[in-house]
Design an enzyme around this catalytic site. Structure first.
Site, PDB file in Angstrom:
ATOM      1  N   HIS A   1     -12.462  12.194  -5.384  1.00 26.39           N
ATOM      2  CA  HIS A   1     -14.201  11.758  -5.031  1.00 26.39           C
ATOM      3  C   HIS A   1     -13.782   9.958  -4.987  1.00 26.39           C
ATOM      4  O   HIS A   1     -15.125  10.168  -4.414  1.00 26.39           O
ATOM      5  CB  HIS A   1     -14.751  12.095  -6.832  1.00 26.39           C
ATOM      6  CG  HIS A   1     -14.678  10.923  -7.410  1.00 26.39           C
ATOM      7  ND1 HIS A   1     -13.839  10.905  -8.429  1.00 26.39           N
ATOM      8  CD2 HIS A   1     -15.636  10.028  -7.755  1.00 26.39           C
ATOM      9  CE1 HIS A   1     -13.609  10.106  -9.479  1.00 26.39           C
ATOM     10  NE2 HIS A   1     -14.753   9.551  -9.272  1.00 26.39           N
TER      11      HIS A   1
HETATM   12  N1  UDP Z   1     -14.417  15.689 -15.704  1.00 29.64           N
HETATM   13  C1  UDP Z   1     -15.080  17.010 -15.623  1.00 29.64           C
HETATM   14  N2  UDP Z   1     -15.357  18.001 -14.705  1.00 29.64           N
HETATM   15  C2  UDP Z   1     -14.699  18.142 -14.452  1.00 29.64           C
HETATM   16  C3  UDP Z   1     -14.571  16.611 -12.941  1.00 29.64           C
HETATM   17  C4  UDP Z   1     -14.236  15.999 -14.329  1.00 29.64           C
HETATM   18  O1  UDP Z   1     -15.256  17.028 -16.708  1.00 29.64           O
HETATM   19  O2  UDP Z   1     -15.353  18.847 -12.510  1.00 29.64           O
HETATM   20  C5  UDP Z   1     -14.136  15.078 -16.557  1.00 29.64           C
HETATM   21  C6  UDP Z   1     -13.210  15.128 -16.742  1.00 29.64           C
HETATM   22  O3  UDP Z   1     -12.765  15.197 -17.683  1.00 29.64           O
HETATM   23  C7  UDP Z   1     -13.455  13.487 -17.566  1.00 29.64           C
HETATM   24  C8  UDP Z   1     -14.464  12.709 -16.486  1.00 29.64           C
HETATM   25  O4  UDP Z   1     -14.514  13.651 -15.800  1.00 29.64           O
HETATM   26  O5  UDP Z   1     -13.332  13.342 -18.049  1.00 29.64           O
HETATM   27  C9  UDP Z   1     -14.308  11.698 -15.365  1.00 29.64           C
HETATM   28  O6  UDP Z   1     -14.909  11.252 -14.579  1.00 29.64           O
HETATM   29  P1  UDP Z   1     -14.875  11.115 -12.641  1.00 29.64           P
HETATM   30  O7  UDP Z   1     -13.060  11.538 -12.671  1.00 29.64           O
HETATM   31  O8  UDP Z   1     -16.013  11.156 -12.083  1.00 29.64           O
HETATM   32  O9  UDP Z   1     -15.148   9.268 -13.165  1.00 29.64           O
HETATM   33  P2  UDP Z   1     -13.393   8.384 -13.396  1.00 29.64           P
HETATM   34  O10 UDP Z   1     -13.486   8.237 -14.160  1.00 29.64           O
HETATM   35  O11 UDP Z   1     -12.707   8.294 -12.035  1.00 29.64           O
HETATM   36  O12 UDP Z   1     -14.703   7.108 -13.207  1.00 29.64           O
END
Ligand code: UDP
Length: 356
Positions: A202
């Protein structure tokens, strides 16, 4: 003491769930919750409030869907109005999104002290919107809660007063320990054998650059000749994929809607390898002792790479395939501890309370 928590995006709901629970259990402190609306879909927002038992936000700003500048500007204005009314003693912000920066800018100009959870993370890639948000937030914050030694070091070399910096561990480890026992099978995956590859994509650097995204998907297509890949697809990525009419994905790549946190943890438990450009998912792969391939040129979570449990694969098809070969089957030491003891939420609230 009154804390105003500002959240707006999926990873912030998860991190705030940990700290909000500690606040609720602690005497002498109350919380006002602002949801900016940055993520608003049922499966990017509502499901987290329901599953993680986060109480209804006190203020729903419903600001999302615009450019970075539009969103940040509108959020600053709306958050400022709430802060003037609510008069909190502290503003609590998480991570590195536009909601983090907007909350910080609104609070700092009203002279309300700011506590930043997940301070000191750096990719040293200033083209990432998240990097700008983190740097500016860290330089305005009064308390900086750094998850790792590296994060503390990054703040030191930027000249931030070390008295403001506290290494407390990572709230996402608290969240994993608390919720992993409630993990549930996603209904959307159908019949599937364990040992699949779990993939999320993403980051703007991958989705906004069609040639990068194509190379990643080509890599997944090669891997899918031998492995099933589950890809819960972020709305941003889904939007781009829809505009790639010539794209043909191997039938072993199962694209599903984003899943809830409890379903995500089931997938993390049952997979063999994680491939991701997410910050949070890199750490969760490690919490579940699954090797991780990071689909980026750099990572903020360098200790995972140093420990040999995570490998960077620049999005070239051959790099991704080679990375999988080198990581699949890797056994990760159960005793390896990089992110604290699961009590980070409690520790950081104690520090805020003694600083009131
Ligand atoms: N996550 C979730 N469902 C999904 C994809 C990710 O619950 O379909 C959770 C994942 O387990 C983690 C969080 O979302 O706890 C990560 O968020 P994201 O990847 O959007 O953002 P980043 O961590 O890169 O800022």
């Amino acid at each position: 003491m009154k804390i105003c928590t500002i959240i707006g995006a999926r990873p912030q709901f998860i991190k705030a769930a940990v700290v909000s629970r500690v606040i609720e259990e602690t005497e002498g402190v109350s919380e006002t919750l602002i949801h900016t609306g940055q993520h608003f879909d049922a499966n990017m927002s509502d499901v987290f409030f329901e599953e993680l038992n986060i109480r209804k936000p006190d203020h729903q700003l419903k600001i999302g869907g615009g450019t970075h500048g539009q969103n940040t500007g509108r959020m600053i204005e709306a958050i400022e109005a709430v802060l003037i009314r609510e008069k909190p003693d502290w503003v609590l912000v998480y991570g590195d999104t536009d909601s983090t920066l907007a909350g910080t800018l609104a609070a700092v100009k009203l002279h309300i002290p700011i506590a930043h959870v997940e301070a000191g993370l750096r990719s040293y890639n200033r083209r990432m919107p998240e990097e700008i948000n983190r740097v500016l937030t860290d330089h305005a914050a009064n308390l900086l809660f750094a998850p790792t030694d590296t994060a503390v070091h990054n703040l030191n070399i930027e000249g931030i007063d070390s008295a403001k910096v506290h290494q407390v561990g990572d709230v996402m480890y608290d969240a994993t320990l608390y919720y992993r026992k409630s993990a549930k099978r996603p209904s959307s995956i159908g019949v599937i054998a364990e040992g699949f590859i779990l993939c999320t994509i993403h980051r703007a650097e991958n989705t906004d650059d069609l040639s990068r995204l194509t190379r990643i998907l080509d890599g997944l297509n090669v891997i899918a000749k031998e492995h099933t890949i589950i890809l819960p697809v972020h709305p941003r990525t889904a939007g781009v994929i829809k505009k790639m009419p010539s794209l043909q994905l191997n039938k072993n790549i199962k694209i599903i809607d984003p899943v809830g946190f409890l379903e995500m943890h089931w997938l993390l438990q049952k997979c063999s390898v994680v491939m991701t450009d997410s910050g949070g998912v890199q750490k969760e792969a490690f919490f579940h002792r699954k090797p991780c391939i990071t689909l980026r040129d750099e990572t903020e979570w360098v200790e995972l790479v140093d420990a040999g449990v995570n490998i960077l694969a620049a999005p070239g098809t051959a790099d991704i395939v080679a990375a999988l070969k080198s990581m699949i089957g890797l056994e990760i030491d159960e005793k390896l501890n990089l992110y604290g003891d699961g009590q980070t939420g409690k520790r950081l609230l104690e520090i805020i309370m003694v600083n009131k």
